[in-house]
Design a protein around this motif. Structure first.
Motif, PDB file in Angstrom:
ATOM      1  N   GLU A 287       3.093   1.546  -3.390  1.00 43.49           N
ATOM      2  CA  GLU A 287       2.306   1.897  -4.564  1.00 43.49           C
ATOM      3  C   GLU A 287       1.818   3.346  -4.511  1.00 43.49           C
ATOM      4  O   GLU A 287       1.516   3.944  -5.540  1.00 43.49           O
ATOM      5  N   SER A 288       1.758   3.908  -3.295  1.00 46.36           N
ATOM      6  CA  SER A 288       1.349   5.311  -3.155  1.00 46.36           C
ATOM      7  C   SER A 288       2.552   6.248  -3.085  1.00 46.36           C
ATOM      8  O   SER A 288       2.396   7.458  -2.919  1.00 46.36           O
TER       9      SER A 288
ATOM     10  N   GLN B 260       0.824  -1.208   0.000  1.00 48.21           N
ATOM     11  CA  GLN B 260       0.000   0.000   0.000  1.00 48.21           C
ATOM     12  C   GLN B 260       0.858   1.257   0.000  1.00 48.21           C
ATOM     13  O   GLN B 260       0.592   2.208  -0.736  1.00 48.21           O
ATOM     14  N   ARG B 261       1.917   1.250   0.812  1.00 49.45           N
ATOM     15  CA  ARG B 261       2.771   2.427   0.925  1.00 49.45           C
ATOM     16  C   ARG B 261       3.647   2.606  -0.318  1.00 49.45           C
ATOM     17  O   ARG B 261       3.829   3.719  -0.814  1.00 49.45           O
TER      18      ARG B 261
ATOM     19  N   LYS C 243       4.896   6.295  -0.748  1.00 45.20           N
ATOM     20  CA  LYS C 243       5.283   6.665   0.615  1.00 45.20           C
ATOM     21  C   LYS C 243       6.465   5.818   1.089  1.00 45.20           C
ATOM     22  O   LYS C 243       6.698   4.720   0.585  1.00 45.20           O
TER      23      LYS C 243
ATOM     24  N   ARG D  63       9.892  -0.958  -7.787  1.00 41.51           N
ATOM     25  CA  ARG D  63       8.600  -0.964  -8.477  1.00 41.51           C
ATOM     26  C   ARG D  63       8.776  -1.384  -9.933  1.00 41.51           C
ATOM     27  O   ARG D  63       9.701  -0.942 -10.615  1.00 41.51           O
TER      28      ARG D  63
END
Length: 340
Positions: A111-112, A108-109, A114, A197
């Motif tokens: 992909e955003s 979650q982090r 963060k 990523r």
């Protein structure tokens, strides 16, 4: 006992996958690759795409019936601390629960965009999970059996239920070796952890043996979790779009500033192929993906046909020495990528 006994487990798994009209409850199986992890590689319908290296057949299946064998971890505790033969499976489930929570947060982090912000406790939990994942698979069991035979200069014997039980016990002895697991976990904890990523046009694969070590020059995959070698590093795809690198801290100290972060360098097509070659080459039989695109995997199998055989030799033995012979590890293979 015989190396082929281990592959009875893999064939047993394949029976479920290929039998016409067969339905299998995931509760019947003990998974050597966690279900929560395989779900990360499912398509929008919840199915994982599978390449069977032996036949090059592609099909889809639910995560609950992949990378699992009935009573795979059923064995006696060599420490004689517990009597429940399913205790090892229960212990692994606890470790998986923590890892599932942590990986979900990381994805979650990352992909955003963060920072990961890895806590001390999360690092400890993931270190244990990663160390165990290297050791808990059917591939590791195959390596253990073949290595045991190699150092004893034993020729393969005919398969039987007793020898399969011996293989399971040998594997359990390894997983219950507290000193070894603690040392491996500590080594992993001290590595430099970097997430990358994947924004390329290719997807990351995973497999029935998903964590792989590599040489410092990135040219060879290494058989076994040689985490104490200087410069070694390992890779673990967290999803089709996120890859975890863990690097030995002395040799890779210049990367220390990136520890616990998402790399500013995104994966290219070549880098994805590089990672995927490990999943294809070092897995026992099955490669997994979130879509039925296995062109690279099939090409790699054609270049290295020996990797298609689940019962391939990982070690060799020789009776040249009448006082006990010689044994050793085959050259690390396959190359990290067909273009390397």
């Amino acid at each position: 006992f015989c190396p082929h006994d281990v592959f009875n487990c893999v064939q047993y798994e394949a029976h479920y996958l290929f039998a016409e009209g067969t339905e299998v409850s995931s509760t019947e199986l003990q998974h050597y690759v966690p279900r929560f992890y395989l779900k990360r590689f499912a398509d929008t319908d919840g199915h994982v795409w599978v390449l069977d290296k032996t036949t090059l057949r592609v099909f889809s299946a639910g995560p609950g019936i992949l990378a699992g064998v009935r009573d795979f971890y059923r064995a006696s505790d060599p420490r004689r601390l517990v009597t429940d033969p399913r205790h090892l499976e229960n212990q692994l489930s606890v470790v998986e629960g923590e890892a599932a929570r942590i990986i979900t947060a990381w994805l979650q982090r990352s992909e955003s965009g963060k920072a990961l912000d890895i806590s001390h406790s999360d690092r400890e939990s993931m270190s244990l999970f990663l160390a165990l994942q290297m050791l808990r698979t059917a591939e590791t069991r195959a390596q253990l059996v073949q290595f045991d035979n190699a150092i004893k200069n034993i020729s393969p014997l005919s398969s039987n239920q007793h020898s399969r039980a011996k293989a399971a016990q040998l594997h359990a002895d390894l997983l219950w070796d507290d000193e070894l697991i603690t040392a491996l976990s500590a080594a992993v904890k001290g590595f430099i952890w970097i997430l990358a990523r994947n924004t390329s046009g290719r997807r990351l694969y995973t497999s029935d043996h998903p964590v792989h070590c590599k040489t410092p020059d990135s040219k060879q995959w290494i058989l076994g979790p040689r985490l104490f070698d200087r410069g070694v590093y390992f890779v673990f795809p967290l999803s089709p779009s996120i890859l975890l690198y863990c690097k030995e801290p002395d040799y890779w100290r210049k990367l220390g500033k990136f520890d616990g972060s998402v790399s500013p360098v995104e994966l290219t097509d070549h880098m994805v192929d590089h990672a995927n070659s490990g999943q294809v080459g070092m897995s026992t039989r099955f490669v997994f993906a979130d879509r039925p695109d296995f062109e690279f995997a099939k090409m790699f199998c054609e270049l290295h046909p020996e990797i298609r055989d689940p019962a391939r030799e990982r070690y060799y033995w020789s009776a040249e020495n009448p006082n006990g012979g010689q044994s050793g590890r085959r050259e690390d293979y396959p190359p990290a990528s067909h273009t390397t």
